[in-house]
Design an enzyme around this catalytic site. Structure first.
Site, mmCIF file in Angstrom:
data_model
loop_
_atom_site.group_PDB
_atom_site.id
_atom_site.type_symbol
_atom_site.label_atom_id
_atom_site.label_comp_id
_atom_site.label_asym_id
_atom_site.label_seq_id
_atom_site.Cartn_x
_atom_site.Cartn_y
_atom_site.Cartn_z
ATOM 1 N N HIS A 265 0.880 -1.359 0.056
ATOM 2 C CA HIS A 265 0.130 0.069 0.100
ATOM 3 C C HIS A 265 0.852 1.312 -0.217
ATOM 4 O O HIS A 265 2.065 1.309 0.418
ATOM 5 C CB HIS A 265 -0.854 -0.016 1.246
ATOM 6 N N CYS B 67 -4.819 2.540 -3.663
ATOM 7 C CA CYS B 67 -3.300 2.999 -3.357
ATOM 8 C C CYS B 67 -2.267 2.060 -3.366
ATOM 9 O O CYS B 67 -1.539 1.657 -2.374
ATOM 10 C CB CYS B 67 -3.729 3.359 -1.753
ATOM 11 N N LYS C 160 -10.440 0.251 10.433
ATOM 12 C CA LYS C 160 -10.591 -1.059 9.763
ATOM 13 C C LYS C 160 -11.118 -2.160 10.622
ATOM 14 O O LYS C 160 -11.071 -3.195 10.225
ATOM 15 C CB LYS C 160 -9.219 -1.191 9.012
ATOM 16 N N ASP D 14 3.051 -3.735 8.191
ATOM 17 C CA ASP D 14 1.836 -3.104 7.939
ATOM 18 C C ASP D 14 0.795 -4.067 8.190
ATOM 19 O O ASP D 14 0.458 -4.997 7.489
ATOM 20 C CB ASP D 14 1.827 -2.565 6.473
ATOM 21 N N GLN E 8 -4.485 -4.716 7.501
ATOM 22 C CA GLN E 8 -5.537 -5.796 6.992
ATOM 23 C C GLN E 8 -5.511 -7.188 7.578
ATOM 24 O O GLN E 8 -5.922 -8.028 6.994
ATOM 25 C CB GLN E 8 -5.212 -5.996 5.120
#
Length: 418
Positions: free
Chosen positions: A126, A368, A229, A203, A206
């Site tokens: 991302h 993104c 999220k 990261d 998700q």
């Protein structure tokens, strides 16, 4: 040791906590990789702050300020427990995943990365885990190197040995691709990076909302994710870091709250986590995040992961029935609840626009992740992504909506051709 009985998600009860679904027809919300919906218990917890103990934290010597401080710090403890951080002070509240990664880039990176050092990324990152490192390389003269993906959407591990050298100072990698859904073997990457003395930024935007993530088991150096999220509010994110690294790092922002003492020409800084939380923080949002952690924990992350896998497998099977559709990414068992696709001859924005007229919300665009789009040789994709309140009916509506979209756009194209 007794193993607790697995309890599947009670999706019907869960959906009652989200007023947005109490419509006719109900919204089929399939853009959860961008932001999830927020349940009433989280909203009510934030309302309670604003209605009954609205005040600033850490400095007020009065009852409601002390209550606000307690709730804010309780939220930090809940987040620490969620990811199994050894200490709550290793949890830094930020605005979002992007700010968390920028904090690492500007604080740790500026102090540790020099000209000629190498930063290893993947082509599926991302922009939040790419642009900060581009800026870092521009400031310092460091070199960016990339791990490519296979045609199946998996990281090409044959490249890892050559990418990781004594010049590698940092590896920045997404746990789960927000486009392909690929669940990357983070622990193996971390072990390989540590073997050459490199630090690792994960990261986890998700992953943390969708399955259990244990920072101690992973042995990651930094890990970032966002509240919006995972059933929480916008404007609140998290950075986890190893204690020794956070203690050595200089402040990211200067101002109130992050100081111990201030003279005219020099200041000394507060202990963790205050050193990285300058100014008045997002108090209500942190409290909301704490209650969002409660919500998904009570729902059961293991059950959530199973639920998403069932939806994902069903969606793969149904969408593959549509002629002219292309699905991107690996097989369902190798990915999280994300399915990106394109329909032959129809722009993803048109797909999303037509679905919206049927109360079906999906994402369309480059997500993104423009370098990944170029690797896939597309300008954009449509994307459906699942969460704990989605149902098989949502998938069926997506399938039916795509079939209607295909018929509608085909008729339109024929008229223009005549």
């Amino acid at each position: 040791m007794h193993t607790p009985q697995f309890r599947p998600l009670d999706v019907e009860s869960i959906r009652k906590d989200f007023p947005i679904f109490a419509t006719t027809p109900p919204l089929a919300f399939l853009d959860n990789a961008a932001s999830t919906q927020t349940p009433r218990p989280v909203v009510e917890a934030m309302d309670d702050y604003y209605d009954t103990y609205r005040s600033n934290i850490h400095r007020g010597i009065y009852r409601i300020s002390e209550e606000a401080t307690a709730q804010y710090e309780r939220a930090r403890e809940k987040v620490a427990q969620l990811v199994n951080a050894p200490r709550a002070r290793q949890i830094i509240f930020t605005r979002n995943t992007t700010e968390s990664i920028n904090l690492v880039a500007y604080s740790w990176g500026s102090a540790n990365i020099q000209e000629g050092d190498e930063i290893v990324l993947t082509v599926m990152e991302h922009h939040s885990n790419l642009v900060p490192w581009q800026l870092m390389a521009q400031r310092t003269g460091a070199v960016l190197r990339f791990m490519e993906i296979t045609d199946e959407g998996l990281l090409d591990f044959t490249q890892l040995h050559d990418l990781l050298t004594e010049k590698t100072k940092l590896v920045a990698v997404g746990h789960v691709s927000n486009v392909l859904g690929t669940i990357n073997p983070i622990q193996s990457i971390i072990m390989a990076a540590h073997a050459v003395g490199a630090k690792v930024v994960v990261d986890a935007a998700q992953s943390v909302p969708h399955f259990q993530v244990d920072v101690q088991q992973l042995d990651c150096d930094f890990l970032a994710f966002s509240g919006h999220k995972m059933c929480g509010p916008t404007g609140i994110g998290v950075l986890y870091g190893k204690l020794e690294l956070l203690e050595e790092m200089p402040p990211f922002l200067g101002g109130g709250s992050m100081i111990r003492s201030v003279e005219r020409d020099v200041s000394s800084y507060a202990e963790l986590p205050a050193k990285f939380e300058a100014g008045t923080p997002s108090i209500a949002e942190a409290i909301g995040l704490g209650h969002a952690v409660d919500y998904i924990t009570q729902a059961n992350l293991a059950a959530l992961q199973v639920h998403e896998q069932e939806l994902l497998k069903y969606a793969h099977n149904r969408l593959q029935e549509i002629e002219g559709i292309t699905l991107y990414g690996p097989a369902p068992h190798q990915k999280a609840g994300v399915i990106s696709f394109n329909m032959e001859g129809i722009h993803p924005h048109d797909v999303a626009g037509v679905l919206d007229t049927h109360d079906i919300a999906i994402r369309a665009g480059h997500h993104c992740a423009q370098p990944l789009m170029k690797r896939l040789d597309v300008i954009a994709t449509a994307r459906a992504s699942f969460y704990l309140y989605n149902t098989i009916d949502d998938v069926d509506r997506l399938y039916e909506g795509l079939c209607r979209t295909q018929k509608l756009m085909t008729r339109s194209q024929r008229r223009r051709a005549e």
